[in-house]
Design a protein around this motif. Sequence first.
Motif, PDB file in Angstrom:
ATOM      1  N   ASP A 245      98.371  64.877 -31.382  1.00  0.00           N
ATOM      2  CA  ASP A 245      97.916  65.507 -32.616  1.00  0.00           C
ATOM      3  C   ASP A 245      98.956  66.465 -33.182  1.00  0.00           C
ATOM      4  N   ASP A 246      99.813  67.022 -32.319  1.00  0.00           N
ATOM      5  CA  ASP A 246     100.792  67.995 -32.803  1.00  0.00           C
ATOM      6  C   ASP A 246     101.856  67.364 -33.693  1.00  0.00           C
ATOM      7  N   VAL A 247     102.163  66.086 -33.462  1.00  0.00           N
ATOM      8  CA  VAL A 247     103.217  65.434 -34.249  1.00  0.00           C
ATOM      9  C   VAL A 247     102.714  64.210 -35.030  1.00  0.00           C
ATOM     10  N   GLY A 248     101.463  63.816 -34.835  1.00  0.00           N
ATOM     11  CA  GLY A 248     100.925  62.660 -35.559  1.00  0.00           C
ATOM     12  C   GLY A 248     101.479  61.337 -35.068  1.00  0.00           C
ATOM     13  N   LEU A 249     101.522  61.170 -33.764  1.00  0.00           N
ATOM     14  CA  LEU A 249     102.049  59.947 -33.149  1.00  0.00           C
ATOM     15  C   LEU A 249     100.913  59.183 -32.480  1.00  0.00           C
ATOM     16  N   ALA A 250     100.831  57.865 -32.762  1.00  0.00           N
ATOM     17  CA  ALA A 250      99.810  57.002 -32.161  1.00  0.00           C
ATOM     18  C   ALA A 250     100.470  56.045 -31.175  1.00  0.00           C
ATOM     19  N   TRP A 251      99.750  55.760 -30.096  1.00  0.00           N
ATOM     20  CA  TRP A 251     100.210  54.773 -29.102  1.00  0.00           C
ATOM     21  C   TRP A 251      99.100  53.752 -28.923  1.00  0.00           C
ATOM     22  N   VAL A 282     103.715  54.859 -34.955  1.00  0.00           N
ATOM     23  CA  VAL A 282     102.944  54.161 -33.926  1.00  0.00           C
ATOM     24  C   VAL A 282     103.890  53.457 -32.967  1.00  0.00           C
ATOM     25  N   VAL A 283     103.594  53.561 -31.683  1.00  0.00           N
ATOM     26  CA  VAL A 283     104.288  52.818 -30.628  1.00  0.00           C
ATOM     27  C   VAL A 283     103.312  51.770 -30.109  1.00  0.00           C
ATOM     28  N   GLN A 284     103.733  50.508 -30.084  1.00  0.00           N
ATOM     29  CA  GLN A 284     102.895  49.434 -29.570  1.00  0.00           C
ATOM     30  C   GLN A 284     103.488  48.918 -28.266  1.00  0.00           C
ATOM     31  N   THR A 285     102.634  48.757 -27.251  1.00  0.00           N
ATOM     32  CA  THR A 285     103.097  48.363 -25.918  1.00  0.00           C
ATOM     33  C   THR A 285     102.243  47.227 -25.389  1.00  0.00           C
ATOM     34  N   LEU A 286     102.895  46.215 -24.836  1.00  0.00           N
ATOM     35  CA  LEU A 286     102.173  45.140 -24.156  1.00  0.00           C
ATOM     36  C   LEU A 286     101.681  45.635 -22.800  1.00  0.00           C
ATOM     37  N   PRO A 287     100.453  45.316 -22.412  1.00  0.00           N
ATOM     38  CA  PRO A 287      99.952  45.758 -21.110  1.00  0.00           C
ATOM     39  C   PRO A 287     100.848  45.361 -19.944  1.00  0.00           C
ATOM     40  N   SER A 288     101.447  44.179 -20.008  1.00  0.00           N
ATOM     41  CA  SER A 288     102.288  43.731 -18.896  1.00  0.00           C
ATOM     42  C   SER A 288     103.465  44.658 -18.665  1.00  0.00           C
ATOM     43  N   ARG A 289     103.971  45.297 -19.742  1.00  0.00           N
ATOM     44  CA  ARG A 289     105.133  46.190 -19.591  1.00  0.00           C
ATOM     45  C   ARG A 289     104.778  47.474 -18.873  1.00  0.00           C
ATOM     46  N   LEU A 290     103.504  47.853 -18.873  1.00  0.00           N
ATOM     47  CA  LEU A 290     103.102  49.055 -18.145  1.00  0.00           C
ATOM     48  C   LEU A 290     103.395  48.913 -16.662  1.00  0.00           C
ATOM     49  N   GLU A 293     107.833  47.336 -16.730  1.00  0.00           N
ATOM     50  CA  GLU A 293     108.887  48.182 -17.297  1.00  0.00           C
ATOM     51  C   GLU A 293     108.377  49.603 -17.570  1.00  0.00           C
ATOM     52  N   PRO A 294     107.796  50.269 -16.601  1.00  0.00           N
ATOM     53  CA  PRO A 294     107.226  51.602 -16.876  1.00  0.00           C
ATOM     54  C   PRO A 294     108.262  52.615 -17.368  1.00  0.00           C
ATOM     55  N   LYS A 295     109.480  52.583 -16.824  1.00  0.00           N
ATOM     56  CA  LYS A 295     110.513  53.537 -17.241  1.00  0.00           C
ATOM     57  C   LYS A 295     110.894  53.322 -18.696  1.00  0.00           C
ATOM     58  N   ALA A 296     111.054  52.052 -19.098  1.00  0.00           N
ATOM     59  CA  ALA A 296     111.410  51.742 -20.482  1.00  0.00           C
ATOM     60  C   ALA A 296     110.310  52.206 -21.436  1.00  0.00           C
ATOM     61  N   VAL A 297     109.052  52.012 -21.054  1.00  0.00           N
ATOM     62  CA  VAL A 297     107.938  52.447 -21.898  1.00  0.00           C
ATOM     63  C   VAL A 297     107.966  53.964 -22.066  1.00  0.00           C
ATOM     64  N   LEU A 298     108.193  54.688 -20.976  1.00  0.00           N
ATOM     65  CA  LEU A 298     108.260  56.150 -21.049  1.00  0.00           C
ATOM     66  C   LEU A 298     109.417  56.595 -21.944  1.00  0.00           C
ATOM     67  N   ASP A 299     110.557  55.920 -21.839  1.00  0.00           N
ATOM     68  CA  ASP A 299     111.707  56.259 -22.687  1.00  0.00           C
ATOM     69  C   ASP A 299     111.369  56.063 -24.162  1.00  0.00           C
ATOM     70  N   GLU A 300     110.650  54.970 -24.483  1.00  0.00           N
ATOM     71  CA  GLU A 300     110.271  54.701 -25.868  1.00  0.00           C
ATOM     72  C   GLU A 300     109.321  55.781 -26.397  1.00  0.00           C
ATOM     73  N   LEU A 301     108.396  56.211 -25.569  1.00  0.00           N
ATOM     74  CA  LEU A 301     107.449  57.243 -25.994  1.00  0.00           C
ATOM     75  C   LEU A 301     108.141  58.586 -26.187  1.00  0.00           C
ATOM     76  N   ARG A 302     109.063  58.917 -25.300  1.00  0.00           N
ATOM     77  CA  ARG A 302     109.810  60.174 -25.459  1.00  0.00           C
ATOM     78  C   ARG A 302     110.613  60.152 -26.760  1.00  0.00           C
ATOM     79  N   ALA A 304     110.051  58.310 -29.462  1.00  0.00           N
ATOM     80  CA  ALA A 304     109.150  58.342 -30.612  1.00  0.00           C
ATOM     81  C   ALA A 304     108.622  59.746 -30.863  1.00  0.00           C
ATOM     82  N   TYR A 305     108.314  60.468 -29.797  1.00  0.00           N
ATOM     83  CA  TYR A 305     107.825  61.849 -29.927  1.00  0.00           C
ATOM     84  C   TYR A 305     108.913  62.732 -30.530  1.00  0.00           C
ATOM     85  N   ALA A 306     110.153  62.557 -30.054  1.00  0.00           N
ATOM     86  CA  ALA A 306     111.264  63.368 -30.572  1.00  0.00           C
ATOM     87  C   ALA A 306     111.493  63.087 -32.064  1.00  0.00           C
ATOM     88  N   THR A 307     111.385  61.835 -32.470  1.00  0.00           N
ATOM     89  CA  THR A 307     111.555  61.479 -33.883  1.00  0.00           C
ATOM     90  C   THR A 307     110.418  62.049 -34.724  1.00  0.00           C
TER      91      THR A 307
END
Length: 322
Positions: A245-251, A282-290, A293-302, A304-307
């Motif tokens: 809610d602080d930055v208006g980012l959806a996952w 918005v960040v969209q993630t396939l369940p299989s990547r959780l 590729e958990p590290k890659a997903v975390l990098d994408e979220l970080r 997106a939050y920074a942007t």
Amino acid sequence: MQRQGRWANEPDVLSQYSVHQVIRAKTLESLDMNSKVIYRKCLPGGPWRRLLPGVILLHNNDPTPDQLVHAALLYAGAAAIVTGEEACRRYGLRLNVPAPSEHRIHVLIPHHLKRISTDFVTVERTKRLPRPWLRAGVPLAPLARATTDFVRRIRIVNVVGQAMIEAVQRGGCTPQALAEELDRGTKRGTALPRRLLSEWARARSVAEAEAQKLARALPHPPTHQNEVLYDHAGDYAGRPDFWWDDVGLAWEIDSLDFHFRSADYARTLRRNSRYASLGIAVVQTLPSRLRTEPKAVLDELRAAYATALTRPRPSVSVGEPP
């Protein structure tokens, strides 16, 4: 001179009476084969193999998985059905099971019958014998029953969790169906799957539960989950799986496994169009990547939050219209 039976006079008769070259000894005897001949053919170096008490393999090579399954069914009786790990695999579930020392087949039989587990067969007598599903000629317990029969015999959290996730994502089973099956059956071995299902209860999907766990590793975890968003006019804007809610980012946890119908796909496109018009990232993630590729997903979220931090927050509110 010993009389030759039908099996000798008609060479194809054994194929007609066997399944995947597996046959009961009693069937061979009904074809006029002497029990001593059967036993002699199964001795080391002979042309056949004894797979289970009273069950013969009509060659002496290692049995295939199909031959093991049909041998188990012949041993357990006409009413037997396959459940547990073998049934789950035949439904297409991918199980992360440590390499077993042997291929075990778990079968269910009516409670009034007398059969004991032996060799590679686990026989379970049950008062709740379900109606089987036939897959490639093999009677299987329904998916919810097969999955719970598997997980209650496993004590490894990741294996139990993945099996239930696979049942939901690939098999179309619901967490509620798994919970109900655990409630109906024996309580032995159900503590772990019950705990996991309880942890998932608040998530709309098993994939969201995995995402929820992964998000705890973020320096700025989501502030909301499955909360309704409203735009500045008080109109519905969306209900993201996770929201900062602080930055208006959806996952959003999106997958072809969940959105395989055209209506679902169209809904996803409309949702993304609303987000774009309101300036919601918005960040969209396939369940299989959780899982893969958990590290890659975390990098994408970080990232997106920074942007999102560098842009004005979209004019949306959580929970109640402005």
